[in-house]
Design a protein around this motif. Structure first.
Motif, PDB file in Angstrom:
ATOM      1  N   MET A   1      40.489  91.010  96.748  1.00  0.00           N
ATOM      2  CA  MET A   1      41.882  91.404  96.476  1.00  0.00           C
ATOM      3  C   MET A   1      41.983  92.241  95.190  1.00  0.00           C
ATOM      4  SD  MET A   1      45.067  88.872  96.855  1.00  0.00           S
ATOM      5  CE  MET A   1      44.860  88.793  98.623  1.00  0.00           C
ATOM      6  N   ILE A   2      41.317  91.738  94.123  1.00  0.00           N
ATOM      7  CA  ILE A   2      41.346  92.486  92.863  1.00  0.00           C
ATOM      8  C   ILE A   2      39.916  92.774  92.408  1.00  0.00           C
ATOM      9  CG2 ILE A   2      41.342  90.483  91.300  1.00  0.00           C
ATOM     10  CD1 ILE A   2      43.514  91.856  89.655  1.00  0.00           C
ATOM     11  N   GLY A   3      38.967  92.046  93.028  1.00  0.00           N
ATOM     12  CA  GLY A   3      37.571  92.073  92.587  1.00  0.00           C
ATOM     13  C   GLY A   3      36.903  93.433  92.734  1.00  0.00           C
ATOM     14  N   ASP A   4      37.409  94.293  93.624  1.00  0.00           N
ATOM     15  CA  ASP A   4      36.797  95.607  93.766  1.00  0.00           C
ATOM     16  C   ASP A   4      37.437  96.637  92.819  1.00  0.00           C
ATOM     17  OD1 ASP A   4      39.187  95.502  95.096  1.00  0.00           O
ATOM     18  OD2 ASP A   4      38.528  96.680  96.811  1.00  0.00           O
ATOM     19  N   GLN A   5      38.414  96.178  92.060  1.00  0.00           N
ATOM     20  CA  GLN A   5      39.074  97.115  91.134  1.00  0.00           C
ATOM     21  C   GLN A   5      38.998  96.668  89.677  1.00  0.00           C
ATOM     22  OE1 GLN A   5      42.982  98.614  92.872  1.00  0.00           O
ATOM     23  NE2 GLN A   5      42.474  96.897  94.198  1.00  0.00           N
ATOM     24  N   ALA A   6      38.448  95.497  89.459  1.00  0.00           N
ATOM     25  CA  ALA A   6      38.339  94.968  88.092  1.00  0.00           C
ATOM     26  C   ALA A   6      37.150  94.014  88.042  1.00  0.00           C
ATOM     27  CB  ALA A   6      39.621  94.224  87.727  1.00  0.00           C
ATOM     28  N   ASN A   7      36.603  93.843  86.852  1.00  0.00           N
ATOM     29  CA  ASN A   7      35.564  92.823  86.688  1.00  0.00           C
ATOM     30  C   ASN A   7      36.248  91.476  86.521  1.00  0.00           C
ATOM     31  OD1 ASN A   7      33.341  94.579  86.732  1.00  0.00           O
ATOM     32  ND2 ASN A   7      33.733  95.154  84.601  1.00  0.00           N
ATOM     33  N   VAL A   8      36.032  90.615  87.494  1.00  0.00           N
ATOM     34  CA  VAL A   8      36.723  89.329  87.485  1.00  0.00           C
ATOM     35  C   VAL A   8      35.719  88.219  87.209  1.00  0.00           C
ATOM     36  CG1 VAL A   8      38.068  87.703  88.873  1.00  0.00           C
ATOM     37  CG2 VAL A   8      38.400  90.169  89.170  1.00  0.00           C
ATOM     38  N   SER A   9      36.043  87.346  86.273  1.00  0.00           N
ATOM     39  CA  SER A   9      35.195  86.163  86.085  1.00  0.00           C
ATOM     40  C   SER A   9      36.097  84.928  86.110  1.00  0.00           C
ATOM     41  CB  SER A   9      34.422  86.247  84.773  1.00  0.00           C
ATOM     42  OG  SER A   9      35.302  86.204  83.679  1.00  0.00           O
ATOM     43  N   TYR A  10      35.507  83.835  86.532  1.00  0.00           N
ATOM     44  CA  TYR A  10      36.256  82.582  86.669  1.00  0.00           C
ATOM     45  C   TYR A  10      35.894  81.679  85.500  1.00  0.00           C
ATOM     46  CZ  TYR A  10      37.196  84.347  91.299  1.00  0.00           C
ATOM     47  OH  TYR A  10      37.610  85.142  92.337  1.00  0.00           O
ATOM     48  N   LEU A  11      36.895  81.136  84.871  1.00  0.00           N
ATOM     49  CA  LEU A  11      36.653  80.298  83.709  1.00  0.00           C
ATOM     50  C   LEU A  11      36.283  78.872  84.141  1.00  0.00           C
ATOM     51  CD1 LEU A  11      36.933  80.196  80.569  1.00  0.00           C
ATOM     52  CD2 LEU A  11      39.184  79.202  80.981  1.00  0.00           C
ATOM     53  N   ASP A  12      35.105  78.446  83.711  1.00  0.00           N
ATOM     54  CA  ASP A  12      34.719  77.050  83.947  1.00  0.00           C
ATOM     55  C   ASP A  12      35.113  76.261  82.699  1.00  0.00           C
ATOM     56  OD1 ASP A  12      33.600  74.605  84.352  1.00  0.00           O
ATOM     57  OD2 ASP A  12      31.522  75.317  84.479  1.00  0.00           O
ATOM     58  N   TYR A  13      36.150  75.452  82.829  1.00  0.00           N
ATOM     59  CA  TYR A  13      36.646  74.724  81.658  1.00  0.00           C
ATOM     60  C   TYR A  13      36.233  73.247  81.675  1.00  0.00           C
ATOM     61  CZ  TYR A  13      40.306  73.870  85.138  1.00  0.00           C
ATOM     62  OH  TYR A  13      40.971  73.564  86.296  1.00  0.00           O
ATOM     63  N   SER A  14      35.241  72.939  82.533  1.00  0.00           N
ATOM     64  CA  SER A  14      34.889  71.521  82.713  1.00  0.00           C
ATOM     65  C   SER A  14      34.274  70.892  81.459  1.00  0.00           C
ATOM     66  CB  SER A  14      33.933  71.369  83.901  1.00  0.00           C
ATOM     67  OG  SER A  14      32.799  72.183  83.704  1.00  0.00           O
ATOM     68  N   ASP A  15      33.713  71.712  80.561  1.00  0.00           N
ATOM     69  CA  ASP A  15      33.083  71.124  79.373  1.00  0.00           C
ATOM     70  C   ASP A  15      33.958  71.237  78.118  1.00  0.00           C
ATOM     71  OD1 ASP A  15      32.899  73.863  79.234  1.00  0.00           O
ATOM     72  OD2 ASP A  15      30.779  73.921  78.668  1.00  0.00           O
ATOM     73  N   ILE A  16      35.210  71.585  78.300  1.00  0.00           N
ATOM     74  CA  ILE A  16      36.089  71.698  77.126  1.00  0.00           C
ATOM     75  C   ILE A  16      36.712  70.332  76.820  1.00  0.00           C
ATOM     76  CG2 ILE A  16      38.195  72.776  76.243  1.00  0.00           C
ATOM     77  CD1 ILE A  16      37.382  75.244  77.887  1.00  0.00           C
ATOM     78  N   PRO A  17      36.450  69.822  75.622  1.00  0.00           N
ATOM     79  CA  PRO A  17      36.965  68.479  75.309  1.00  0.00           C
ATOM     80  C   PRO A  17      38.477  68.485  75.113  1.00  0.00           C
ATOM     81  CG  PRO A  17      35.927  69.450  73.373  1.00  0.00           C
ATOM     82  CD  PRO A  17      35.715  70.423  74.495  1.00  0.00           C
ATOM     83  N   LYS A  33      33.293  79.523  73.046  1.00  0.00           N
ATOM     84  CA  LYS A  33      33.016  80.373  74.209  1.00  0.00           C
ATOM     85  C   LYS A  33      34.322  80.719  74.945  1.00  0.00           C
ATOM     86  CE  LYS A  33      30.018  80.479  78.190  1.00  0.00           C
ATOM     87  NZ  LYS A  33      30.035  79.535  79.281  1.00  0.00           N
ATOM     88  N   LEU A  34      35.166  79.724  75.105  1.00  0.00           N
ATOM     89  CA  LEU A  34      36.472  79.946  75.746  1.00  0.00           C
ATOM     90  C   LEU A  34      37.255  81.029  75.002  1.00  0.00           C
ATOM     91  CD1 LEU A  34      39.045  79.029  77.467  1.00  0.00           C
ATOM     92  CD2 LEU A  34      39.495  77.436  75.596  1.00  0.00           C
ATOM     93  N   ARG A  35      37.301  80.891  73.673  1.00  0.00           N
ATOM     94  CA  ARG A  35      38.067  81.869  72.872  1.00  0.00           C
ATOM     95  C   ARG A  35      37.467  83.258  72.990  1.00  0.00           C
ATOM     96  NH1 ARG A  35      38.695  77.623  67.934  1.00  0.00           N
ATOM     97  NH2 ARG A  35      40.770  76.846  68.469  1.00  0.00           N
TER      98      ARG A  35
END
Ligand SMILES: Cc1cc2nc3c(=O)[nH]c(=O)nc-3n(C[C@H](O)[C@H](O)[C@H](O)COP(=O)(O)O)c2cc1C
Length: 157
Positions: A1-17, A33-35
């Protein structure tokens, strides 16, 4: 949907306390890393379920971390979320996550994010999503997401 027009990454927030001020400085590595990830992004797209007419605690936790200074007492340096272009999509029941998104907008405004004028999408989940964990989007929902994608791309261009 947007992935062919922008670099998309998914945030893995599972290790954020969970944030509390006893662990705030120096920030945990996962928070740094999140920031950095958010600071480097042209835009952030939040996909959230609605929990009890609001956004879930783990979503709040991310924005609480992003709203805080990197160095104790430094309120001059802009935070990673300050001015960041943001759009949101919610998924839940019949209410199309309106209450959740309104509360999220209030939070994002307070912490200085730039909520894009792009339309937001509120998804009422299909029956199978509730019973079998199988999410099926209607054509109307797909079109709404497509429109949101385009408006996001236009805004950050
Ligand atoms: C604690 C809790 C509260 C919920 N409250 C709402 C609600 O107020 N409105 C709504 O539309 N859906 C509500 N739901 C349904 C979720 O939005 C929906 O099941 C969503 O797909 C869950 O996503 P998750 O698997 O990422 O938690 C709630 C679910 C949970 C677990």
């Amino acid at each position: 949907m947007i992935g062919d027009q922008a670099n998309v990454s998914y945030l893995d927030y599972s290790d954020i306390p969970f944030i509390n001020q006893d662990i705030e400085f120096p920030a945990p590595a996962a928070v740094t890393k999140l920031r950095e990830t958010v600071a480097a992004a042209d835009a952030v797209w939040v996909f959230t379920p609605e929990y009890n007419y609001s956004y879930p605690g783990h979503v709040k936790n991310i924005f609480d971390w992003l709203s805080r200074p990197v160095v104790a007492g430094d309120y001059q340096t802009p935070t990673a979320i300050k001015g960041k272009k943001i759009t949101m999509t919610g998924a839940g029941g019949q209410g199309q996550t309106m209450k959740c998104r309104a509360k999220l907008a209030e939070l994002l405004t307070f912490i200085g994010a730039d909520i894009m004028p792009a339309q937001q999408t509120g998804i009422t989940l299909n029956k199978e999503a509730w019973t079998e964990g199988k999410m099926i989007l209607t054509e109307e929902q797909r079109n709404a997401l497509q429109k949101q994608s385009q408006e996001v791309l236009n805004y950050i261009a």
